[in-house]
Motif scaffolding. Structure first.
Motif, PDB file in Angstrom:
ATOM      1  N   THR A  87       4.145  13.622 -23.666  1.00  0.00           N
ATOM      2  CA  THR A  87       3.114  12.872 -22.838  1.00  0.00           C
ATOM      3  C   THR A  87       4.614  13.592 -21.766  1.00  0.00           C
ATOM      4  OG1 THR A  87       4.289  10.943 -23.091  1.00  0.00           O
ATOM      5  CG2 THR A  87       2.131  11.249 -22.943  1.00  0.00           C
ATOM      6  N   ILE A  88       5.674  13.676 -22.578  1.00  0.00           N
ATOM      7  CA  ILE A  88       6.407  14.131 -20.737  1.00  0.00           C
ATOM      8  C   ILE A  88       6.516  15.634 -20.663  1.00  0.00           C
ATOM      9  CG2 ILE A  88       9.021  14.112 -20.248  1.00  0.00           C
ATOM     10  CD1 ILE A  88       9.454  11.498 -20.685  1.00  0.00           C
ATOM     11  N   LEU A  89       6.026  16.001 -21.582  1.00  0.00           N
ATOM     12  CA  LEU A  89       5.655  18.057 -21.171  1.00  0.00           C
ATOM     13  C   LEU A  89       4.411  18.456 -21.611  1.00  0.00           C
ATOM     14  CD1 LEU A  89       9.232  19.108 -23.337  1.00  0.00           C
ATOM     15  CD2 LEU A  89       9.237  18.490 -21.076  1.00  0.00           C
ATOM     16  N   HIS A  90       3.731  17.462 -21.778  1.00  0.00           N
ATOM     17  CA  HIS A  90       2.363  18.125 -21.629  1.00  0.00           C
ATOM     18  C   HIS A  90       1.152  18.853 -21.117  1.00  0.00           C
ATOM     19  CE1 HIS A  90       1.024  15.008 -19.206  1.00  0.00           C
ATOM     20  NE2 HIS A  90      -0.506  15.896 -19.099  1.00  0.00           N
ATOM     21  N   ASP A  91       2.073  18.497 -19.697  1.00  0.00           N
ATOM     22  CA  ASP A  91       1.832  19.482 -18.831  1.00  0.00           C
ATOM     23  C   ASP A  91       2.308  21.599 -18.034  1.00  0.00           C
ATOM     24  OD1 ASP A  91      -0.898  19.493 -18.537  1.00  0.00           O
ATOM     25  OD2 ASP A  91      -0.353  17.444 -17.121  1.00  0.00           O
ATOM     26  N   LYS A  98      -3.684  32.403 -22.411  1.00  0.00           N
ATOM     27  CA  LYS A  98      -4.446  31.648 -23.093  1.00  0.00           C
ATOM     28  C   LYS A  98      -4.311  30.052 -22.222  1.00  0.00           C
ATOM     29  CE  LYS A  98      -0.575  32.652 -26.249  1.00  0.00           C
ATOM     30  NZ  LYS A  98      -0.513  33.907 -25.672  1.00  0.00           N
ATOM     31  N   ARG A  99      -5.185  29.304 -22.902  1.00  0.00           N
ATOM     32  CA  ARG A  99      -5.505  28.018 -21.965  1.00  0.00           C
ATOM     33  C   ARG A  99      -4.345  27.306 -21.771  1.00  0.00           C
ATOM     34  NH1 ARG A  99     -10.199  24.809 -25.580  1.00  0.00           N
ATOM     35  NH2 ARG A  99      -8.849  22.613 -24.420  1.00  0.00           N
ATOM     36  N   PHE A 100      -3.857  26.659 -20.721  1.00  0.00           N
ATOM     37  CA  PHE A 100      -3.478  25.651 -20.172  1.00  0.00           C
ATOM     38  C   PHE A 100      -3.035  24.693 -21.856  1.00  0.00           C
ATOM     39  CE2 PHE A 100      -6.297  22.073 -18.207  1.00  0.00           C
ATOM     40  CZ  PHE A 100      -5.463  21.036 -18.980  1.00  0.00           C
ATOM     41  N   GLU A 101      -3.315  24.463 -22.090  1.00  0.00           N
ATOM     42  CA  GLU A 101      -3.307  22.879 -22.926  1.00  0.00           C
ATOM     43  C   GLU A 101      -1.704  23.765 -24.584  1.00  0.00           C
ATOM     44  OE1 GLU A 101      -5.961  23.205 -21.605  1.00  0.00           O
ATOM     45  OE2 GLU A 101      -7.522  22.033 -21.547  1.00  0.00           O
ATOM     46  N   ASP A 152      -0.869  26.384 -23.287  1.00  0.00           N
ATOM     47  CA  ASP A 152       1.143  27.247 -23.122  1.00  0.00           C
ATOM     48  C   ASP A 152       1.756  25.728 -22.432  1.00  0.00           C
ATOM     49  OD1 ASP A 152       0.343  29.896 -22.715  1.00  0.00           O
ATOM     50  OD2 ASP A 152       0.445  29.429 -20.129  1.00  0.00           O
ATOM     51  N   GLY A 153       1.448  24.699 -22.864  1.00  0.00           N
ATOM     52  CA  GLY A 153       2.026  23.640 -22.684  1.00  0.00           C
ATOM     53  C   GLY A 153       2.861  22.901 -24.575  1.00  0.00           C
ATOM     54  N   ALA A 154       1.929  23.360 -24.786  1.00  0.00           N
ATOM     55  CA  ALA A 154       2.326  22.921 -26.803  1.00  0.00           C
ATOM     56  C   ALA A 154       2.771  23.758 -26.868  1.00  0.00           C
ATOM     57  CB  ALA A 154       0.848  23.152 -27.792  1.00  0.00           C
ATOM     58  N   ASN A 155       3.070  25.299 -26.787  1.00  0.00           N
ATOM     59  CA  ASN A 155       3.859  26.197 -26.940  1.00  0.00           C
ATOM     60  C   ASN A 155       5.535  25.725 -26.589  1.00  0.00           C
ATOM     61  OD1 ASN A 155       2.295  27.459 -29.086  1.00  0.00           O
ATOM     62  ND2 ASN A 155       1.748  29.010 -27.179  1.00  0.00           N
ATOM     63  N   ALA A 156       5.313  25.147 -24.997  1.00  0.00           N
ATOM     64  CA  ALA A 156       6.497  25.491 -24.625  1.00  0.00           C
ATOM     65  C   ALA A 156       7.096  24.093 -24.704  1.00  0.00           C
ATOM     66  CB  ALA A 156       6.335  25.149 -22.746  1.00  0.00           C
ATOM     67  N   ALA A 157       6.717  23.360 -25.037  1.00  0.00           N
ATOM     68  CA  ALA A 157       7.558  22.015 -25.398  1.00  0.00           C
ATOM     69  C   ALA A 157       7.486  21.916 -27.372  1.00  0.00           C
ATOM     70  CB  ALA A 157       6.614  21.365 -25.484  1.00  0.00           C
ATOM     71  N   ARG A 158       6.718  22.819 -28.162  1.00  0.00           N
ATOM     72  CA  ARG A 158       7.568  23.385 -29.527  1.00  0.00           C
ATOM     73  C   ARG A 158       8.756  24.362 -28.808  1.00  0.00           C
ATOM     74  NH1 ARG A 158       2.801  26.576 -32.968  1.00  0.00           N
ATOM     75  NH2 ARG A 158       3.658  27.650 -31.199  1.00  0.00           N
ATOM     76  N   ASP A 159       8.941  25.004 -28.477  1.00  0.00           N
ATOM     77  CA  ASP A 159      10.044  26.243 -28.100  1.00  0.00           C
ATOM     78  C   ASP A 159      11.295  24.862 -27.895  1.00  0.00           C
ATOM     79  OD1 ASP A 159       8.784  28.441 -28.693  1.00  0.00           O
ATOM     80  OD2 ASP A 159       8.171  28.763 -26.294  1.00  0.00           O
ATOM     81  N   PHE A 160      10.681  23.764 -26.709  1.00  0.00           N
ATOM     82  CA  PHE A 160      11.967  23.083 -26.204  1.00  0.00           C
ATOM     83  C   PHE A 160      12.561  22.428 -27.360  1.00  0.00           C
ATOM     84  CE2 PHE A 160      13.130  18.732 -25.677  1.00  0.00           C
ATOM     85  CZ  PHE A 160      13.861  18.796 -24.015  1.00  0.00           C
ATOM     86  N   VAL A 161      11.661  21.416 -27.988  1.00  0.00           N
ATOM     87  CA  VAL A 161      12.249  20.068 -29.920  1.00  0.00           C
ATOM     88  C   VAL A 161      12.846  21.663 -30.829  1.00  0.00           C
ATOM     89  CG1 VAL A 161      10.762  18.710 -28.728  1.00  0.00           C
ATOM     90  CG2 VAL A 161      10.036  20.284 -30.633  1.00  0.00           C
ATOM     91  N   ILE A 162      11.974  22.141 -30.590  1.00  0.00           N
ATOM     92  CA  ILE A 162      12.847  23.744 -31.230  1.00  0.00           C
ATOM     93  C   ILE A 162      14.388  23.922 -30.824  1.00  0.00           C
ATOM     94  CG2 ILE A 162      13.204  26.198 -32.382  1.00  0.00           C
ATOM     95  CD1 ILE A 162      10.070  25.931 -32.929  1.00  0.00           C
ATOM     96  N   SER A 163      15.392  23.967 -29.838  1.00  0.00           N
ATOM     97  CA  SER A 163      16.114  24.009 -29.238  1.00  0.00           C
ATOM     98  C   SER A 163      16.728  22.877 -29.520  1.00  0.00           C
ATOM     99  CB  SER A 163      15.911  25.469 -28.188  1.00  0.00           C
ATOM    100  OG  SER A 163      15.836  24.441 -26.710  1.00  0.00           O
ATOM    101  N   LYS A 181      -6.625  32.720 -13.946  1.00  0.00           N
ATOM    102  CA  LYS A 181      -6.684  33.175 -15.029  1.00  0.00           C
ATOM    103  C   LYS A 181      -7.619  32.911 -15.294  1.00  0.00           C
ATOM    104  CE  LYS A 181      -3.882  31.098 -18.254  1.00  0.00           C
ATOM    105  NZ  LYS A 181      -2.590  30.441 -18.857  1.00  0.00           N
ATOM    106  N   PRO A 182      -9.115  33.260 -14.606  1.00  0.00           N
ATOM    107  CA  PRO A 182     -10.629  32.915 -14.923  1.00  0.00           C
ATOM    108  C   PRO A 182     -11.008  32.133 -16.656  1.00  0.00           C
ATOM    109  CG  PRO A 182     -10.440  34.850 -14.039  1.00  0.00           C
ATOM    110  CD  PRO A 182      -8.771  34.547 -14.320  1.00  0.00           C
ATOM    111  N   VAL A 183     -10.009  33.539 -17.689  1.00  0.00           N
ATOM    112  CA  VAL A 183     -10.009  34.101 -18.934  1.00  0.00           C
ATOM    113  C   VAL A 183     -10.085  32.865 -20.300  1.00  0.00           C
ATOM    114  CG1 VAL A 183      -7.897  35.657 -19.921  1.00  0.00           C
ATOM    115  CG2 VAL A 183     -10.715  35.658 -20.988  1.00  0.00           C
ATOM    116  N   THR A 184      -9.184  32.090 -19.622  1.00  0.00           N
ATOM    117  CA  THR A 184      -8.671  31.079 -20.457  1.00  0.00           C
ATOM    118  C   THR A 184      -9.486  29.424 -19.804  1.00  0.00           C
ATOM    119  OG1 THR A 184      -6.732  29.985 -18.682  1.00  0.00           O
ATOM    120  CG2 THR A 184      -6.215  31.480 -20.616  1.00  0.00           C
ATOM    121  N   THR A 185     -10.635  30.032 -18.870  1.00  0.00           N
ATOM    122  CA  THR A 185     -11.618  28.412 -17.776  1.00  0.00           C
ATOM    123  C   THR A 185     -12.660  27.980 -18.646  1.00  0.00           C
ATOM    124  OG1 THR A 185     -11.914  29.973 -16.319  1.00  0.00           O
ATOM    125  CG2 THR A 185      -9.734  28.840 -16.551  1.00  0.00           C
ATOM    126  N   TYR A 186     -13.290  29.080 -19.816  1.00  0.00           N
ATOM    127  CA  TYR A 186     -14.677  29.027 -19.983  1.00  0.00           C
ATOM    128  C   TYR A 186     -14.772  28.339 -20.984  1.00  0.00           C
ATOM    129  CZ  TYR A 186     -14.324  33.565 -17.169  1.00  0.00           C
ATOM    130  OH  TYR A 186     -14.000  34.722 -16.004  1.00  0.00           O
TER     131      TYR A 186
END
Ligand SMILES: *[C@@H]1O[C@H](CO)[C@@H](O)[C@H](O)[C@H]1NC(C)=O
Ligand SMILES: *[C@@H]1O[C@H](CO)[C@@H](O)[C@H](O)[C@H]1NC(C)=O
Length: 255
Positions: free
Chosen positions: A90-94, A108-111, A113-124, A218-223
């Protein structure tokens, strides 16, 4: 180490242990009792550094709202839930609308990007306690946080992340109508107390602005998610014409 121990212990003994992971070490934030772990503190710092004030307050409110809701559930429904994975999710979801451009992809859709960034965070930052399963729980919780009709059938951490965020957005009364009976258990008083410490400050307007920003930048990620509807309603020249799934399916599916 200690936390891992509690998790494994609870899992191994199953119903014999009427306990919630991390019960041992908690603190109170805005009136809500939450688990207190070094990684949760780091995640809060990371969110604080990478989100604007409104975004940060929203993610913290989401965490507290879901945690408060869970705390009112019967003991058996709380048992074994990985409260640290839920907190990190929840803390890193956005982070998909982070103020840090390095976390934002063009495609990539914002969800995601958030998931990838949080994954990088927990891995490191997470260390040995973060096995493949826990990392995936965080990724899935964030990737599906806007997709209730899938999240609610996934692991409890994934479902709770979605429930906490949705309830934070619409309040307990409306949220109760969106989830199965008994699942939204946070009280209005708790909800209001959380907003005193982490103010909403016109959140609907702020959120609309973020969605409009995504449609512009980034309209291409919003359709393919709800974001495109903000484009249709609020962004001059934005159109879903020819961009919807049905357009592709109707023109390209081999008959
Ligand atoms: C919490 O942990 C400490 C030390 O690890 C222990 O002394 C204490 O009794 C525990 N408290 C509860 C409520 O389990
Ligand atoms: C929520 O619902 C209760 C019961 O129907 C009502 O008394 C209360 O005013 C509502 N609160 C909000 C903020 O809508």
């Amino acid at each position: 180490m200690l936390l891992q121990y509690y998790l494994l212990f609870a899992a191994a003994l199953g119903s014999a242990i009427p306990t919630v992971s991390y019960r041992n070490k908690t603190r109170t934030v805005a009136g809500i009792e939450v688990p207190d772990t070094p990684l949760i503190s780091k995640a809060l710092d990371y969110a604080r550094k990478n989100m604007d004030d409104e975004g940060y307050n929203h993610v913290v409110r989401s965490w507290l709202t879901g945690q408060a809701s869970l705390s009112h559930m019967p003991e058996k429904d709380q048992r074994g839930i990985d409260l640290e994975a839920y907190a990190i999710s929840t803390i890193l979801h956005d982070l998909g609308w982070s103020i840090n451009p390095e976390l934002i992809s063009p495609d990539k859709r914002f969800e995601v990007d958030g998931a990838n960034a949080a994954r990088d965070f927990v891995i490191s930052e997470g260390g040995d306690e973060w096995d493949k399963h826990r990392i995936q729980l965080v990724w899935d919780s964030i990737a599906l946080h806007t997709t209730q009709d899938i999240a609610e059938y996934k692991e409890p951490e994934v479902a709770l992340t979605n429930l906490g965020i949705v309830t934070e957005m619409v309040g307990p009364n409306i949220s109760k109508g969106l989830f199965a009976p008994g699942q939204v258990a946070v009280t209005q008083e708790e909800f209001d107390a959380i907003a005193k410490v982490f103010p909403r400050a016109g959140f609907r307007t702020y959120f609309r602005g973020v969605m409009i920003g995504l449609c512009r930048t980034k309209p291409v990620t919003t359709y393919k998610n709800f974001v495109g509807e903000y484009g249709v309603r609020f962004v001059e020249g934005y159109s879903l014409q020819g961009k919807r799934e049905i357009d592709l399916l109707e023109s390209d599916v081999v008959d």
